[in-house]
Design a protein around this motif. Structure first.
Motif, PDB file in Angstrom:
ATOM      1  N   ARG A 608     -13.310   0.930 -12.479  1.00 28.64           N
ATOM      2  CA  ARG A 608     -13.153   0.938 -10.971  1.00 28.64           C
ATOM      3  C   ARG A 608     -11.653   0.767 -10.453  1.00 28.64           C
ATOM      4  NH1 ARG A 608     -11.359  -2.705  -6.961  1.00 28.64           N
ATOM      5  NH2 ARG A 608     -12.332  -2.524  -5.276  1.00 28.64           N
ATOM      6  N   SER A 609     -10.949  -0.201 -11.103  1.00 27.51           N
ATOM      7  CA  SER A 609      -9.541  -0.559 -10.799  1.00 27.51           C
ATOM      8  C   SER A 609      -8.630   0.710 -11.057  1.00 27.51           C
ATOM      9  CB  SER A 609      -8.950  -1.704 -11.771  1.00 27.51           C
ATOM     10  OG  SER A 609      -9.211  -1.294 -13.062  1.00 27.51           O
ATOM     11  N   GLU A 610      -9.099   1.591 -12.174  1.00 32.82           N
ATOM     12  CA  GLU A 610      -8.456   2.683 -12.459  1.00 32.82           C
ATOM     13  C   GLU A 610      -8.564   3.836 -11.254  1.00 32.82           C
ATOM     14  OE1 GLU A 610      -9.753   3.431 -16.437  1.00 32.82           O
ATOM     15  OE2 GLU A 610      -8.123   1.950 -17.262  1.00 32.82           O
ATOM     16  N   GLN A 611      -9.547   3.750 -10.402  1.00 31.56           N
ATOM     17  CA  GLN A 611      -9.945   4.758  -9.627  1.00 31.56           C
ATOM     18  C   GLN A 611      -8.761   4.746  -8.141  1.00 31.56           C
ATOM     19  OE1 GLN A 611     -11.933   7.231 -10.484  1.00 31.56           O
ATOM     20  NE2 GLN A 611     -12.090   5.908 -12.268  1.00 31.56           N
ATOM     21  N   LEU A 612      -8.441   3.387  -8.253  1.00 33.25           N
ATOM     22  CA  LEU A 612      -7.237   3.263  -7.114  1.00 33.25           C
ATOM     23  C   LEU A 612      -6.227   2.316  -7.552  1.00 33.25           C
ATOM     24  CD1 LEU A 612      -6.612   3.646  -4.195  1.00 33.25           C
ATOM     25  CD2 LEU A 612      -7.874   1.356  -3.627  1.00 33.25           C
ATOM     26  N   THR A 613      -5.021   2.980  -7.756  1.00 36.08           N
ATOM     27  CA  THR A 613      -4.010   2.322  -8.445  1.00 36.08           C
ATOM     28  C   THR A 613      -2.590   2.546  -7.571  1.00 36.08           C
ATOM     29  OG1 THR A 613      -3.068   3.626 -10.037  1.00 36.08           O
ATOM     30  CG2 THR A 613      -4.839   2.333 -10.755  1.00 36.08           C
ATOM     31  N   ILE A 667     -10.764  -8.790   1.463  1.00 34.78           N
ATOM     32  CA  ILE A 667     -10.793  -7.469   2.026  1.00 34.78           C
ATOM     33  C   ILE A 667      -9.505  -7.000   1.773  1.00 34.78           C
ATOM     34  CG2 ILE A 667     -11.122  -6.042   4.168  1.00 34.78           C
ATOM     35  CD1 ILE A 667     -13.178  -7.865   4.973  1.00 34.78           C
ATOM     36  N   LEU A 668      -8.473  -7.483   2.033  1.00 37.58           N
ATOM     37  CA  LEU A 668      -7.009  -6.884   2.119  1.00 37.58           C
ATOM     38  C   LEU A 668      -6.630  -6.816   0.451  1.00 37.58           C
ATOM     39  CD1 LEU A 668      -6.821  -7.264   5.259  1.00 37.58           C
ATOM     40  CD2 LEU A 668      -4.577  -7.862   4.744  1.00 37.58           C
ATOM     41  N   ASN A 669      -7.124  -7.761  -0.286  1.00 33.28           N
ATOM     42  CA  ASN A 669      -6.705  -7.904  -1.444  1.00 33.28           C
ATOM     43  C   ASN A 669      -7.165  -6.771  -2.616  1.00 33.28           C
ATOM     44  OD1 ASN A 669      -5.474  -9.378  -3.757  1.00 33.28           O
ATOM     45  ND2 ASN A 669      -7.303  -9.570  -4.753  1.00 33.28           N
ATOM     46  N   GLU A 670      -8.438  -6.045  -2.007  1.00 32.55           N
ATOM     47  CA  GLU A 670      -9.075  -4.927  -2.659  1.00 32.55           C
ATOM     48  C   GLU A 670      -8.168  -3.724  -2.514  1.00 32.55           C
ATOM     49  OE1 GLU A 670     -12.663  -4.546  -0.686  1.00 32.55           O
ATOM     50  OE2 GLU A 670     -13.619  -6.235  -1.470  1.00 32.55           O
ATOM     51  N   VAL A 671      -7.321  -3.624  -1.640  1.00 29.79           N
ATOM     52  CA  VAL A 671      -6.546  -2.453  -1.265  1.00 29.79           C
ATOM     53  C   VAL A 671      -4.860  -2.728  -1.572  1.00 29.79           C
ATOM     54  CG1 VAL A 671      -5.731  -0.721   0.261  1.00 29.79           C
ATOM     55  CG2 VAL A 671      -8.217  -1.908   0.406  1.00 29.79           C
ATOM     56  N   ASP A 672      -4.830  -4.166  -1.525  1.00 27.76           N
ATOM     57  CA  ASP A 672      -3.151  -4.395  -2.051  1.00 27.76           C
ATOM     58  C   ASP A 672      -2.954  -4.090  -3.410  1.00 27.76           C
ATOM     59  OD1 ASP A 672      -0.771  -5.664  -2.074  1.00 27.76           O
ATOM     60  OD2 ASP A 672      -1.509  -7.765  -1.833  1.00 27.76           O
ATOM     61  N   LEU A 673      -2.393  -2.991  -3.713  1.00 24.20           N
ATOM     62  CA  LEU A 673      -2.392  -2.307  -4.918  1.00 24.20           C
ATOM     63  C   LEU A 673      -0.983  -3.152  -5.494  1.00 24.20           C
ATOM     64  CD1 LEU A 673      -3.011   1.340  -4.588  1.00 24.20           C
ATOM     65  CD2 LEU A 673      -4.472  -0.608  -5.297  1.00 24.20           C
ATOM     66  N   ASN A 674       0.144  -3.425  -5.016  1.00 25.05           N
ATOM     67  CA  ASN A 674       1.055  -3.913  -5.782  1.00 25.05           C
ATOM     68  C   ASN A 674       1.190  -5.507  -5.573  1.00 25.05           C
ATOM     69  OD1 ASN A 674       1.796  -4.463  -3.114  1.00 25.05           O
ATOM     70  ND2 ASN A 674       3.560  -2.867  -3.105  1.00 25.05           N
ATOM     71  N   LYS A 675       0.002  -6.307  -5.059  1.00 22.25           N
ATOM     72  CA  LYS A 675      -0.109  -7.622  -4.964  1.00 22.25           C
ATOM     73  C   LYS A 675       0.898  -8.283  -4.358  1.00 22.25           C
ATOM     74  CE  LYS A 675      -4.171  -6.842  -7.036  1.00 22.25           C
ATOM     75  NZ  LYS A 675      -5.373  -6.667  -5.895  1.00 22.25           N
ATOM     76  N   ASN A 676       1.368  -7.713  -3.190  1.00 22.49           N
ATOM     77  CA  ASN A 676       2.480  -8.513  -2.382  1.00 22.49           C
ATOM     78  C   ASN A 676       1.827  -9.063  -1.038  1.00 22.49           C
ATOM     79  OD1 ASN A 676       1.988  -6.268  -0.726  1.00 22.49           O
ATOM     80  ND2 ASN A 676       4.140  -5.657  -0.888  1.00 22.49           N
ATOM     81  N   LEU A 681       1.188   1.263   4.293  1.00 14.68           N
ATOM     82  CA  LEU A 681       1.150   2.335   4.761  1.00 14.68           C
ATOM     83  C   LEU A 681       0.455   3.315   3.538  1.00 14.68           C
ATOM     84  CD1 LEU A 681       0.099   4.650   6.844  1.00 14.68           C
ATOM     85  CD2 LEU A 681       2.503   5.130   7.270  1.00 14.68           C
ATOM     86  N   ASN A 682       1.207   3.468   2.622  1.00 11.09           N
ATOM     87  CA  ASN A 682       1.262   4.498   1.410  1.00 11.09           C
ATOM     88  C   ASN A 682      -0.112   3.874   0.727  1.00 11.09           C
ATOM     89  OD1 ASN A 682       2.543   6.298   0.008  1.00 11.09           O
ATOM     90  ND2 ASN A 682       2.209   5.239  -1.883  1.00 11.09           N
ATOM     91  N   GLU A 683      -0.356   2.486   0.689  1.00  9.02           N
ATOM     92  CA  GLU A 683      -1.520   1.775  -0.163  1.00  9.02           C
ATOM     93  C   GLU A 683      -3.001   2.467   0.630  1.00  9.02           C
ATOM     94  OE1 GLU A 683      -0.039  -2.074  -2.378  1.00  9.02           O
ATOM     95  OE2 GLU A 683      -0.330  -2.010  -0.342  1.00  9.02           O
TER      96      GLU A 683
END
Length: 727
Positions: A608-613, A667-676, A681-683
């Motif tokens: 799952r994590s590899e589907q969105l990085t 909810i936001l952490n699911e899409v916060d790919l660089n964990k900042n 916008l790019n994410e």
């Protein structure tokens, strides 16, 4: 010296012996429980279990350590090993079983969930005139009928559709399926039948209709495999077998037979994985029933022993229930590479598999992305183009290692039969290898017969045909109604408890917590969309659950149904288990981390994590990019280029929607790919691109932002429950 006496089911143990088994730090705690520990003895007869309930794990450990010699020691707590223990103890043999991990922690919990004779094996038997294959199918069909009888709460007949897309295949498959019914004889569940195209689509509306000629429906059995395995082990314990999980065999014990002068296996040195305590368990006969790890135990006996097992990996995936009818499975008899794929309803979800590829032996098999995509592609071939088969809808995925018996003449594992082999070494180690889930009982019977003959044990014939497993004797299809009426459980939860615990469901219901609501009165769920309740955690400990992984994967099946739901339930499960097992904060955190690692690697969360990085490509049309930017800027009013919890709260407040901060953070952490701590916008564009490609589904942030955009003027509340939670 320490002493112990069995007096009317009560155990009296000297302080020194108990401190030796449990360690000084735990002695005081278990001394208080001492009078509640039932001393486990071998059954003298099999008319009734010797224990009303399975003795505690602590009692079992004491028995293993203090029994001078068992008749049978079984290594391995999978279906076959547990079956051997049950077969032996019900013959009156003094029996022990040790398992390095948890009962059913290996292959036995990672099957296709079918109890079947094997349609493809019958085809091979006929095409190749192979009498061994034929006998295996006939035996499996007999065992299928027995298993459905002795555990009716955990198993049931399942109609399986074989769609036909060429006219000449209709009579070909019809003859083959009718032969399957014929071989079953009186054990035939229900007679197979042919469906026209229109009737086939009526039963399976999501089926690919183009060029469909018709379909053939036949019946096999389906079960809850891990719970079935556990029921076998618990039944053996109730009949008097000393069974213990998390007991690793470090080495085999040997002694010289004074009559023959030969060196014989006489037991095993065992280690309690949870405490590190080691002691010897002596037995007249040791049985190796370790599945894929068969050869490692054989090499303990003889380092020069040749390998007799060839491991094969089978990957399965779980998808939402809407992918299949609630009571009709599907068989793809000829995939693109010649393998067979099943597509089955299970636990209100849809299970698809399996692959069959050579693999290395490991304690922690991981489903590969290649195998997951192979299964998805095969599913797409059979489902209507109206149904979009999305990678993001894979809720869980796992790999199981089958212990196939090596055939030196075979070039690949697909052509290897699952016939079992009972092997006796020079030192008397009895090994049972190969076989299949359905035939565990007959495999166990053959194994114990060989053990009795080889070691001159005094015992009668097998008694396990028709012997009810735990929970099956007083179960009925309407038992759940009593649970609703007597305890105030909601109907779905009551049905689940009845189907999981059988007549023991009442004991779980008695432990259920009051909800504080008008209805249901009791039964607090672990996670909203599944009927598992908190009381099952407490009861699971009575069923020898020792870790959080045991609870999410084998006492409940959450990890196999939806890894995100399992992860959500983990903190509460660990809290409840910690309260019952006196875990400190360090132990609780350790359990959380271990369980999350299990979900991540072994149950498909890694995929799952590899589907969105943060390296995911953005493949969107310019018009789509403009549309998604506009949606993003409704939240990023200051044009910062990112959104935070504060931005989301501001939009929600403007349309009168309240949401707690912890939920928003998740909810936001699911899409916060660089964990900042913010979604850039790019994410967001990476997320929307992955959703369009079907790699991600059920994103709460995407649904929230889309709904907010549509309803800013209408002020309609936004649904924020996790949708499917696909991988």
């Amino acid at each position: 010296m320490a002493f112990q006496k069995a007096v009317k089911g009560t155990i009296l143990v000297g302080g020194g012996a108990l401190a030796t088994v449990l360690g000084l730090s735990q002695f005081a705690h278990y001394r208080r429980k001492q009078m509640n520990l039932a001393y486990v003895k071998a059954a003298d007869c099999i008319s009734e279990p010797v224990n009303r309930e399975p003795p505690s794990r602590e009692a079992q450990l004491l028995t293993l350590q203090n029994t001078s010699e068992f008749d049978i020691l079984v290594i391995g707590g999978g279906a076959t090993g547990s079956g051997c223990a049950l077969d032996a103890v019900t013959r009156g043999l003094k029996t022990a079983l040790v398992e390095r991990d948890d009962f059913s922690s290996g292959t036995s919990s990672r099957s296709t969930k079918l109890i079947h004779g094997g349609v493809r094996y019958l085809q091979k038997a006929i095409m190749k005139l192979d009498i061994e294959q034929y006998r295996m199918v006939k035996e499996a069909l007999h065992e299928r009928a027995n298993l459905l009888e002795i555990a009716p709460h955990l198993s049931a007949p399942l109609p399986i559709m074989l769609p036909v897309y060429k006219w000449w295949q209709l009579p070909y498959y019809w003859v083959g399926i009718k032969l399957y019914d014929l071989v079953a004889g009186s054990n035939c569940l229900k007679s197979s039948y042919v469906l026209s195209k229109s009737r086939a689509l009526e039963h399976f509306p999501m089926l690919q209709k183009d060029k469909l000629v018709g379909a053939i429906v036949y019946y096999d059995g389906q079960h809850n495999d891990a719970r079935m395995n556990l029921a076998i082990a618990l039944t053996a314990a109730r009949y008097g077998a000393a069974t213990a999980n998390y007991m690793e065999v470090v080495s085999l014990l040997k002694k010289t037979d004074p009559q023959t002068g030969k060196v014989r296996v006489s037991g095993a040195r065992c280690k309690d994985v949870l405490t590190g305590q080691e002691f010897d368990v002596r037995a007249k006969c040791v049985i190796n029933a370790t599945g894929p790890f068969t050869d490692s135990v054989r090499k303990m006996d003889d380092k020069d022993a040749s390998a007799i097992c060839q491991p094969s990996a089978g990957v399965h995936i779980v998808m939402p229930g809407y992918y299949s009818p609630e009571s009709m499975g599907l068989l793809d008899p000829a995939t693109s590479d010649g393998r067979v794929i099943f597509f089955l309803p299970w636990q209100k979800m849809t299970i698809a598999g399996t692959t069959d590829t050579p693999t290395d032996i490991t304690h922690h098999p991981i489903p590969s992305e290649e195998d997951i995509n192979f299964i998805l592609n095969e599913v797409r071939n059979y489902l209507s183009c109206d149904v979009e088969v999305r990678r993001g809808d894979v809720l869980a995925a796992w790999s199981g290692i089958r212990p196939l018996v090596t055939d030196p003449k075979s070039a690949d594992t697909q052509s290897i039969s699952r016939n079992h082999v009972v092997d006796i070494s020079e030192s008397g180690l009895v090994t049972i290898a190969g076989g299949k889930w359905t035939t565990y009982r007959s495999m166990a019977e053959d194994t114990i017969n060989a053990a009795i003959k080889t070691h001159n044990l005094k015992a009668g014939p097998s008694r396990t045909v028709g012997l009810f497993l735990q929970g099956g004797k007083d179960w009925s299809p309407t038992l759940y109604i009593r649970l609703v009426q007597d305890y105030g459980l909601e109907s779905e939860v009551a049905q689940h408890l009845a189907a999981t615990y059988g007549d023991k469901a009442f004991e779980v219901a008695k432990m259920a917590s009051v909800t504080g609501k008008r209805w249901p009165i009791v039964g607090v769920r672990l996670v909203s969309e599944f009927p598992y309740i908190e009381a099952e955690v407490k009861y699971g400990i009575k069923e020898y659950a020792c870790t959080a992984v045991d609870m999410i994967s084998r006492r409940t099946r959450l990890a196999f149904l939806n890894v995100q739901a399992a992860e959500e339930a983990l903190p509460r499960i660990v809290e409840l288990m910690g309260r019952e097992l006196n875990w400190d904060d360090y132990k609780k955190q350790e359990q959380l981390e271990t369980a999350r690692k299990f979900l991540y690697y072994e149950m498909g969360y890694k995929s799952r994590s590899e589907q969105l990085t943060d390296r995911s490509e953005i493949s969107l049309l310019p018009s789509d990019i403009d549309r998604y930017k506009k949606r993003f800027h409704k939240f990023d009013a200051d044009q910062k280029g990112f959104i935070t919890i504060v931005d989301v709260q501001r939009v929600l407040e403007s349309i009168n929607v309240q949401m707690d901060e912890n939920t928003l953070h998740e909810i936001l952490n699911e899409v916060d790919l660089n964990k900042n701590g913010q979604v850039e916008l790019n994410e967001f564009l990476q997320l929307m691109s992955a959703i369009q490609k079907g790699r991600v589904s059920g994103s709460r942030l995407a649904i929230l932002m889309k709904t907010a955009e549509e309803n800013l003027d209408r002020r309609v509340p936004i649904p924020v429950d996790r949708s499917c939670g696909g991988l």
